[in-house]
Every structure is written in structure tokens, then in C-alpha cells.
Design a protein around this motif. Structure first.
Motif, PDB file in Angstrom:
ATOM      1  N   VAL A  41      -3.667  -9.971  11.043  1.00 29.36           N
ATOM      2  CA  VAL A  41      -2.630 -10.824  10.469  1.00 29.36           C
ATOM      3  C   VAL A  41      -1.582  -9.894   9.870  1.00 29.36           C
ATOM      4  N   ALA A  42      -0.320 -10.137  10.197  1.00 30.46           N
ATOM      5  CA  ALA A  42       0.782  -9.354   9.628  1.00 30.46           C
ATOM      6  C   ALA A  42       1.632 -10.276   8.760  1.00 30.46           C
ATOM      7  N   ILE A  43       1.979  -9.794   7.562  1.00 31.79           N
ATOM      8  CA  ILE A  43       2.799 -10.578   6.637  1.00 31.79           C
ATOM      9  C   ILE A  43       4.029  -9.754   6.258  1.00 31.79           C
ATOM     10  N   ASP A  44       5.203 -10.304   6.534  1.00 32.62           N
ATOM     11  CA  ASP A  44       6.458  -9.675   6.121  1.00 32.62           C
ATOM     12  C   ASP A  44       7.532 -10.753   6.104  1.00 32.62           C
ATOM     13  N   ASP A  45       8.331 -10.770   5.047  1.00 28.24           N
ATOM     14  CA  ASP A  45       9.356 -11.798   4.935  1.00 28.24           C
ATOM     15  C   ASP A  45      10.551 -11.543   5.856  1.00 28.24           C
ATOM     16  N   CYS A  92       0.186  -6.007   5.247  1.00 28.03           N
ATOM     17  CA  CYS A  92       0.928  -6.784   4.251  1.00 28.03           C
ATOM     18  C   CYS A  92       2.074  -6.000   3.626  1.00 28.03           C
ATOM     19  N   ASP A  93       3.274  -6.537   3.745  1.00 26.79           N
ATOM     20  CA  ASP A  93       4.436  -5.982   3.067  1.00 26.79           C
ATOM     21  C   ASP A  93       4.231  -6.160   1.561  1.00 26.79           C
ATOM     22  N   ILE A  94       4.835  -5.296   0.764  1.00 31.52           N
ATOM     23  CA  ILE A  94       4.701  -5.419  -0.688  1.00 31.52           C
ATOM     24  C   ILE A  94       5.816  -6.265  -1.291  1.00 31.52           C
ATOM     25  N   ASN A  95       7.056  -5.938  -0.973  1.00 32.45           N
ATOM     26  CA  ASN A  95       8.182  -6.638  -1.591  1.00 32.45           C
ATOM     27  C   ASN A  95       8.553  -7.890  -0.804  1.00 32.45           C
ATOM     28  N   MET A  96       8.095  -9.027  -1.323  1.00 31.82           N
ATOM     29  CA  MET A  96       8.407 -10.325  -0.725  1.00 31.82           C
ATOM     30  C   MET A  96       8.726 -11.295  -1.857  1.00 31.82           C
ATOM     31  N   PRO A  97       9.564 -12.291  -1.579  1.00 27.58           N
ATOM     32  CA  PRO A  97       9.857 -13.280  -2.619  1.00 27.58           C
ATOM     33  C   PRO A  97       8.634 -14.175  -2.874  1.00 27.58           C
ATOM     34  N   GLU A  98       8.663 -14.879  -3.965  1.00 28.24           N
ATOM     35  CA  GLU A  98       7.580 -15.808  -4.351  1.00 28.24           C
ATOM     36  C   GLU A  98       6.296 -15.056  -4.701  1.00 28.24           C
ATOM     37  N   LYS A 142     -10.401 -10.975  -3.533  1.00 30.60           N
ATOM     38  CA  LYS A 142     -11.251 -11.871  -4.332  1.00 30.60           C
ATOM     39  C   LYS A 142     -11.968 -12.890  -3.435  1.00 30.60           C
ATOM     40  N   ASP A 143     -11.221 -13.506  -2.525  1.00 30.58           N
ATOM     41  CA  ASP A 143     -11.783 -14.593  -1.718  1.00 30.58           C
ATOM     42  C   ASP A 143     -12.404 -14.143  -0.397  1.00 30.58           C
ATOM     43  N   TYR A 144     -11.925 -13.037   0.144  1.00 31.01           N
ATOM     44  CA  TYR A 144     -12.397 -12.555   1.449  1.00 31.01           C
ATOM     45  C   TYR A 144     -12.589 -11.031   1.389  1.00 31.01           C
ATOM     46  N   PRO A 145     -13.570 -10.573   0.644  1.00 30.58           N
ATOM     47  CA  PRO A 145     -13.721  -9.124   0.409  1.00 30.58           C
ATOM     48  C   PRO A 145     -13.954  -8.293   1.667  1.00 30.58           C
ATOM     49  N   ASN A 146     -14.386  -8.905   2.758  1.00 32.03           N
ATOM     50  CA  ASN A 146     -14.649  -8.153   3.987  1.00 32.03           C
ATOM     51  C   ASN A 146     -13.404  -7.899   4.824  1.00 32.03           C
ATOM     52  N   ILE A 147     -12.297  -8.551   4.481  1.00 31.13           N
ATOM     53  CA  ILE A 147     -11.058  -8.331   5.224  1.00 31.13           C
ATOM     54  C   ILE A 147     -10.392  -7.058   4.695  1.00 31.13           C
ATOM     55  N   HIS A 148     -10.037  -6.175   5.603  1.00 29.81           N
ATOM     56  CA  HIS A 148      -9.339  -4.940   5.241  1.00 29.81           C
ATOM     57  C   HIS A 148      -7.853  -5.240   5.118  1.00 29.81           C
ATOM     58  N   VAL A 149      -7.209  -4.616   4.140  1.00 29.92           N
ATOM     59  CA  VAL A 149      -5.789  -4.827   3.928  1.00 29.92           C
ATOM     60  C   VAL A 149      -5.079  -3.476   3.947  1.00 29.92           C
ATOM     61  N   TYR A 150      -4.092  -3.375   4.825  1.00 24.66           N
ATOM     62  CA  TYR A 150      -3.218  -2.198   4.872  1.00 24.66           C
ATOM     63  C   TYR A 150      -1.890  -2.631   4.266  1.00 24.66           C
ATOM     64  N   MET A 151      -1.473  -1.971   3.214  1.00 21.35           N
ATOM     65  CA  MET A 151      -0.206  -2.294   2.568  1.00 21.35           C
ATOM     66  C   MET A 151       0.921  -1.529   3.248  1.00 21.35           C
ATOM     67  N   VAL A 152       2.073  -2.198   3.353  1.00 21.70           N
ATOM     68  CA  VAL A 152       3.240  -1.620   4.005  1.00 21.70           C
ATOM     69  C   VAL A 152       4.426  -1.780   3.063  1.00 21.70           C
ATOM     70  N   SER A 153       5.141  -0.689   2.820  1.00 22.09           N
ATOM     71  CA  SER A 153       6.261  -0.756   1.882  1.00 22.09           C
ATOM     72  C   SER A 153       7.376   0.203   2.273  1.00 22.09           C
ATOM     73  N   ALA A 154       8.582  -0.164   1.905  1.00 19.92           N
ATOM     74  CA  ALA A 154       9.724   0.731   2.091  1.00 19.92           C
ATOM     75  C   ALA A 154       9.698   1.837   1.046  1.00 19.92           C
ATOM     76  N   TYR A 155       8.868   1.661   0.012  1.00 21.48           N
ATOM     77  CA  TYR A 155       8.814   2.616  -1.092  1.00 21.48           C
ATOM     78  C   TYR A 155       7.629   3.546  -0.969  1.00 21.48           C
ATOM     79  N   ASP A 156       7.939   4.827  -0.878  1.00 19.54           N
ATOM     80  CA  ASP A 156       6.900   5.845  -0.790  1.00 19.54           C
ATOM     81  C   ASP A 156       6.762   6.488  -2.168  1.00 19.54           C
ATOM     82  N   ASN A 157       6.037   5.787  -3.063  1.00 20.20           N
ATOM     83  CA  ASN A 157       5.870   6.377  -4.391  1.00 20.20           C
ATOM     84  C   ASN A 157       4.422   6.245  -4.857  1.00 20.20           C
ATOM     85  N   ASP A 158       4.059   7.132  -5.759  1.00 17.72           N
ATOM     86  CA  ASP A 158       2.677   7.194  -6.235  1.00 17.72           C
ATOM     87  C   ASP A 158       2.261   5.936  -6.992  1.00 17.72           C
TER      88      ASP A 158
END
Length: 132
Positions: free
Chosen positions: A6-10, A59-65, A77-93
Motif C-alpha cells: 500500500v502506498a500513501i501520498d497526497d 507512507c509519505d510523512i507530510n500530508m494534510p489532515e 498499534k492495530d496491525y503490528p505485523n505490517i512493515h512501514v517504510y516512511m518516505v519524506s522530502a526531508y532528509d534529517n535526523d
């Protein structure tokens, strides 16, 4: 083994990029790809299927709502077995640290290096399949 992603990006053009870059893998039935333009719509999708057929969320980080960190917290919390890769325009620690502390498996910066993304996905899921 087919990997359900599943890919999420606004931004609609990002969903189009995912579809283009994963076209071969979808055609070969190595993956399925569902794209959503908000965290809420993704969470509704997961809830309707009880999260059972999704192995990975990009999953994109910066999205409205609802931002990506909120999506990550909810998924873990609800689906601990699903892996999540975060995607962002910001490369910061700060973003990287927060993503990891909330349970993200990986962190990618935009523009996404799709060769590296595919390698991480297939390496991980092939290792998981072989250790099962």
C-alpha cells in the motif's frame, strides 16, 4: 510469494510514479499495489480487510489532515505485523529518529531511489520467506 503493498501520498504524481516503477513486478504478480492519497483512506482500507492482506506500507510523512507519523502509530498499534517504510522530502535526523522510534522499518528520502527501494523490499521479504 506475492507482496501486497500500500502506498500513501497526497500528491497524485507520486502514486503514478509508484505504478510506473512497480509495473513489471505487478505484471509478473510479484506484488500488488494499492495507492491512497490520505492516511485516513488507507486506514479505512486496512480496517475493511482487517489488515490481513497487506505486508508493506510506503507512507509519505507530510500530508494534510493526518501526517505519516500518525499513520505509522495507528498501523503499528492495530496491525503490528505490517512493515512501514516512511518516505519524506526531508532528509534529517529528527524525522529519521521519530520514524524509527515509532516502528518504521525503513526511511527513504524523495526523490525515491526505486532501485534501492525494490532491493530493500525483495531482500527483506525473500529473507523472511526463507526463514519461515
Amino acid at each position: 510469494m506475492q507482496i501486497n503493498i500500500v502506498a500513501i501520498d497526497d500528491e497524485e504524481d507520486v502514486a503514478a510514479l509508484y505504478k510506473v516503477y512497480f509495473k513489471k513486478e505487478v505484471k509478473k504478480e510479484l506484488i500488488t499495489l494499492n495507492c491512497f492519497n490520505s492516511g485516513e483512506s488507507c486506514l479505512e482500507y486496512l480496517k475493511s480487510r482487517d489488515g490481513e492482506d497487506t505486508q508493506l506500507i510506503l507512507c509519505d510523512i507530510n500530508m494534510p489532515e493526518m501526517d505519516g507519523f500518525q499513520v505509522l502509530e495507528s498501523v503499528k498499534k492495530d496491525y503490528p505485523n505490517i512493515h512501514v517504510y516512511m518516505v519524506s522530502a526531508y532528509d534529517n535526523d529528527e524525522y529519521l529518529g521519530k520514524a524509527k522510534s515509532l516502528g518504521a522499518s525503513e526511511y527513504f528520502t524523495k526523490p525515491v531511489d526505486f532501485t534501492e527501494l525494490k532491493k530493500k523490499i525483495f531482500d527483506y521479504f525473500n529473507d523472511e520467506k526463507n526463514s519461515a
